[in-house]
Design a protein around this motif. Structure first.
Motif, PDB file in Angstrom:
ATOM      1  N   LEU A  83       0.800  -1.219   0.000  1.00 51.61           N
ATOM      2  CA  LEU A  83       0.000   0.000   0.000  1.00 51.61           C
ATOM      3  C   LEU A  83       0.836   1.274   0.000  1.00 51.61           C
ATOM      4  N   ALA A  84       2.153   1.134  -0.088  1.00 56.13           N
ATOM      5  CA  ALA A  84       3.030   2.312  -0.051  1.00 56.13           C
ATOM      6  C   ALA A  84       2.664   3.372  -1.096  1.00 56.13           C
ATOM      7  N   PRO A  85       2.213   3.012  -2.304  1.00 59.97           N
ATOM      8  CA  PRO A  85       1.861   4.038  -3.290  1.00 59.97           C
ATOM      9  C   PRO A  85       0.547   4.763  -2.992  1.00 59.97           C
ATOM     10  N   TYR A  86      -0.143   4.398  -1.907  1.00 62.48           N
ATOM     11  CA  TYR A  86      -1.476   4.937  -1.637  1.00 62.48           C
ATOM     12  C   TYR A  86      -1.466   5.698  -0.309  1.00 62.48           C
ATOM     13  N   PRO A  87      -1.167   6.995  -0.343  1.00 60.47           N
ATOM     14  CA  PRO A  87      -1.069   7.776   0.899  1.00 60.47           C
ATOM     15  C   PRO A  87      -2.398   7.926   1.636  1.00 60.47           C
ATOM     16  N   SER A  88      -3.500   7.598   0.971  1.00 62.16           N
ATOM     17  CA  SER A  88      -4.812   7.695   1.625  1.00 62.16           C
ATOM     18  C   SER A  88      -5.052   6.544   2.589  1.00 62.16           C
ATOM     19  N   VAL A  89      -4.159   5.537   2.595  1.00 63.94           N
ATOM     20  CA  VAL A  89      -4.332   4.356   3.447  1.00 63.94           C
ATOM     21  C   VAL A  89      -3.451   4.459   4.683  1.00 63.94           C
ATOM     22  N   THR A  90      -4.048   4.218   5.839  1.00 68.06           N
ATOM     23  CA  THR A  90      -3.316   4.124   7.103  1.00 68.06           C
ATOM     24  C   THR A  90      -3.404   2.685   7.596  1.00 68.06           C
ATOM     25  N   ILE A  91      -2.271   2.110   7.957  1.00 65.11           N
ATOM     26  CA  ILE A  91      -2.234   0.718   8.414  1.00 65.11           C
ATOM     27  C   ILE A  91      -1.766   0.695   9.863  1.00 65.11           C
ATOM     28  N   ARG A  92      -2.515  -0.013  10.700  1.00 62.34           N
ATOM     29  CA  ARG A  92      -2.176  -0.087  12.126  1.00 62.34           C
ATOM     30  C   ARG A  92      -2.412  -1.500  12.655  1.00 62.34           C
ATOM     31  N   GLN A  93      -1.657  -1.828  13.690  1.00 63.56           N
ATOM     32  CA  GLN A  93      -1.977  -3.014  14.470  1.00 63.56           C
ATOM     33  C   GLN A  93      -3.057  -2.631  15.469  1.00 63.56           C
ATOM     34  N   MET A  94      -4.130  -3.396  15.502  1.00 59.75           N
ATOM     35  CA  MET A  94      -5.238  -3.089  16.399  1.00 59.75           C
ATOM     36  C   MET A  94      -6.027  -4.368  16.660  1.00 59.75           C
ATOM     37  N   LYS A  95      -6.333  -4.630  17.911  1.00 62.60           N
ATOM     38  CA  LYS A  95      -7.064  -5.840  18.283  1.00 62.60           C
ATOM     39  C   LYS A  95      -8.504  -5.453  18.633  1.00 62.60           C
ATOM     40  N   ILE A  96      -9.411  -5.821  17.755  1.00 68.05           N
ATOM     41  CA  ILE A  96     -10.829  -5.554  17.943  1.00 68.05           C
ATOM     42  C   ILE A  96     -11.439  -6.693  18.763  1.00 68.05           C
ATOM     43  N   PRO A  97     -12.269  -6.450  19.779  1.00 68.60           N
ATOM     44  CA  PRO A  97     -12.864  -5.177  20.169  1.00 68.60           C
ATOM     45  C   PRO A  97     -12.141  -4.437  21.297  1.00 68.60           C
ATOM     46  N   ASP A  98     -11.006  -4.965  21.764  1.00 69.98           N
ATOM     47  CA  ASP A  98     -10.327  -4.316  22.893  1.00 69.98           C
ATOM     48  C   ASP A  98      -9.806  -2.932  22.521  1.00 69.98           C
ATOM     49  N   GLU A  99      -9.485  -2.747  21.249  1.00 72.09           N
ATOM     50  CA  GLU A  99      -9.052  -1.442  20.746  1.00 72.09           C
ATOM     51  C   GLU A  99      -9.976  -1.065  19.597  1.00 72.09           C
ATOM     52  N   PHE A 100     -10.220   0.239  19.465  1.00 69.72           N
ATOM     53  CA  PHE A 100     -11.106   0.688  18.391  1.00 69.72           C
ATOM     54  C   PHE A 100     -10.790   2.140  18.074  1.00 69.72           C
ATOM     55  N   PRO A 101     -10.783   2.517  16.787  1.00 64.93           N
ATOM     56  CA  PRO A 101     -10.448   3.904  16.442  1.00 64.93           C
ATOM     57  C   PRO A 101     -11.495   4.884  16.935  1.00 64.93           C
ATOM     58  N   ASP A 102     -11.047   6.071  17.297  1.00 65.61           N
ATOM     59  CA  ASP A 102     -11.935   7.100  17.835  1.00 65.61           C
ATOM     60  C   ASP A 102     -12.394   8.012  16.698  1.00 65.61           C
ATOM     61  N   GLN A 103     -13.149   7.454  15.764  1.00 63.62           N
ATOM     62  CA  GLN A 103     -13.697   8.234  14.668  1.00 63.62           C
ATOM     63  C   GLN A 103     -14.883   7.488  14.089  1.00 63.62           C
ATOM     64  N   SER A 104     -15.591   8.112  13.165  1.00 58.60           N
ATOM     65  CA  SER A 104     -16.741   7.475  12.538  1.00 58.60           C
ATOM     66  C   SER A 104     -16.445   7.223  11.066  1.00 58.60           C
ATOM     67  N   PHE A 105     -17.199   6.288  10.479  1.00 55.88           N
ATOM     68  CA  PHE A 105     -16.933   5.828   9.117  1.00 55.88           C
ATOM     69  C   PHE A 105     -18.234   5.734   8.334  1.00 55.88           C
ATOM     70  N   ASP A 106     -18.106   5.866   7.009  1.00 58.85           N
ATOM     71  CA  ASP A 106     -19.277   5.589   6.174  1.00 58.85           C
ATOM     72  C   ASP A 106     -19.178   4.224   5.497  1.00 58.85           C
ATOM     73  N   LEU A 107     -18.078   3.503   5.737  1.00 58.08           N
ATOM     74  CA  LEU A 107     -17.978   2.102   5.335  1.00 58.08           C
ATOM     75  C   LEU A 107     -17.094   1.376   6.334  1.00 58.08           C
ATOM     76  N   ILE A 108     -17.585   0.239   6.840  1.00 55.86           N
ATOM     77  CA  ILE A 108     -16.783  -0.663   7.664  1.00 55.86           C
ATOM     78  C   ILE A 108     -16.878  -2.048   7.045  1.00 55.86           C
ATOM     79  N   LEU A 109     -15.729  -2.688   6.891  1.00 54.36           N
ATOM     80  CA  LEU A 109     -15.659  -4.021   6.307  1.00 54.36           C
ATOM     81  C   LEU A 109     -15.111  -4.997   7.348  1.00 54.36           C
ATOM     82  N   LEU A 110     -15.894  -6.029   7.622  1.00 52.35           N
ATOM     83  CA  LEU A 110     -15.477  -7.108   8.519  1.00 52.35           C
ATOM     84  C   LEU A 110     -15.460  -8.384   7.682  1.00 52.35           C
TER      85      LEU A 110
END
Length: 199
Positions: free
Chosen positions: A89-116
């Protein structure tokens, strides 16, 4: 009384990725390619401004989602596959990649699409309940939630794909927070698209 299955922890996934950098053949499997094509085709909007992909692994599906998402946060419980994801994904600056364990961790923002996709059955039912509430709470009114899961039984997994999908369908009953837009059942996976009610 038998004990309830517990959520698979980070150590489980670290062991899987230590043994094989692409353990589910995401980059080479015809099955995965066809499923990813069906996943992207299920999205009803040309563009989503803020998207969240849970369980991005090495970033193969993430790459396909970039064409439909203004900004995309992609996370995985294990850090090991994220090196490959960051390279892909290096050529795509619009993408942020993080290590995160759901549901113990969750981003503090809202989305108009979530994919599980291929993640829910790794959770215990209590953790899936917590995750479902977090997904709904962080989905914008009118935002969409897309679930895709392998349906055959896997002894290692706490839940089956059908249990996960049916659990989310409960939130699309009358007066529930979600509306059920699409169902697709293939031989070995199931796809359901939901939309958060605006009223």
């Amino acid at each position: 009384m038998p004990s309830q299955p517990t959520t698979l922890d980070q150590a489980y996934f670290d062991a899987v990725y230590s043994a094989n950098e692409d353990p589910w053949s995401f980059a080479t499997s015809d099955y995965e390619r066809q499923k990813y094509e069906a996943t992207v085709a299920a999205l009803t909007r040309a563009q989503y401004s803020e998207a969240f992909e849970i369980g991005c692994s090495i970033g193969v599906l993430t790459r396909k989602l970039t064409e439909r998402c203004g900004r995309l946060l992609a996370v995985d419980a294990s850090e090991l596959p994220l090196k490959a994801a960051r390279e892909r994904l290096a050529p795509y600056p619009s993408v942020t990649i993080r290590q995160m364990k759901i549901p113990d961790e969750f981003p503090d923002q809202s989305f108009d699409l979530i994919l599980l996709s291929e993640i829910g059955y790794y959770l215990s039912m209590p953790d899936l309940g917590r995750a479902r509430q977090l997904l709904i709470d962080h989905l914008r009114p009118g935002g969409q939630l897309l679930l895709v899961h392998w349906t055959p039984f896997v002894p290692d997994y706490p839940l089956t794909g059908d249990q996960v999908q049916d659990f989310f369908l409960e939130s699309a009953q009358a007066n529930g927070p979600l509306a059920h837009l699409t169902n697709k059942r293939a031989d070995t996976y199931r796809l359901d698209l939901f939309q958060k009610r605006e009223d």
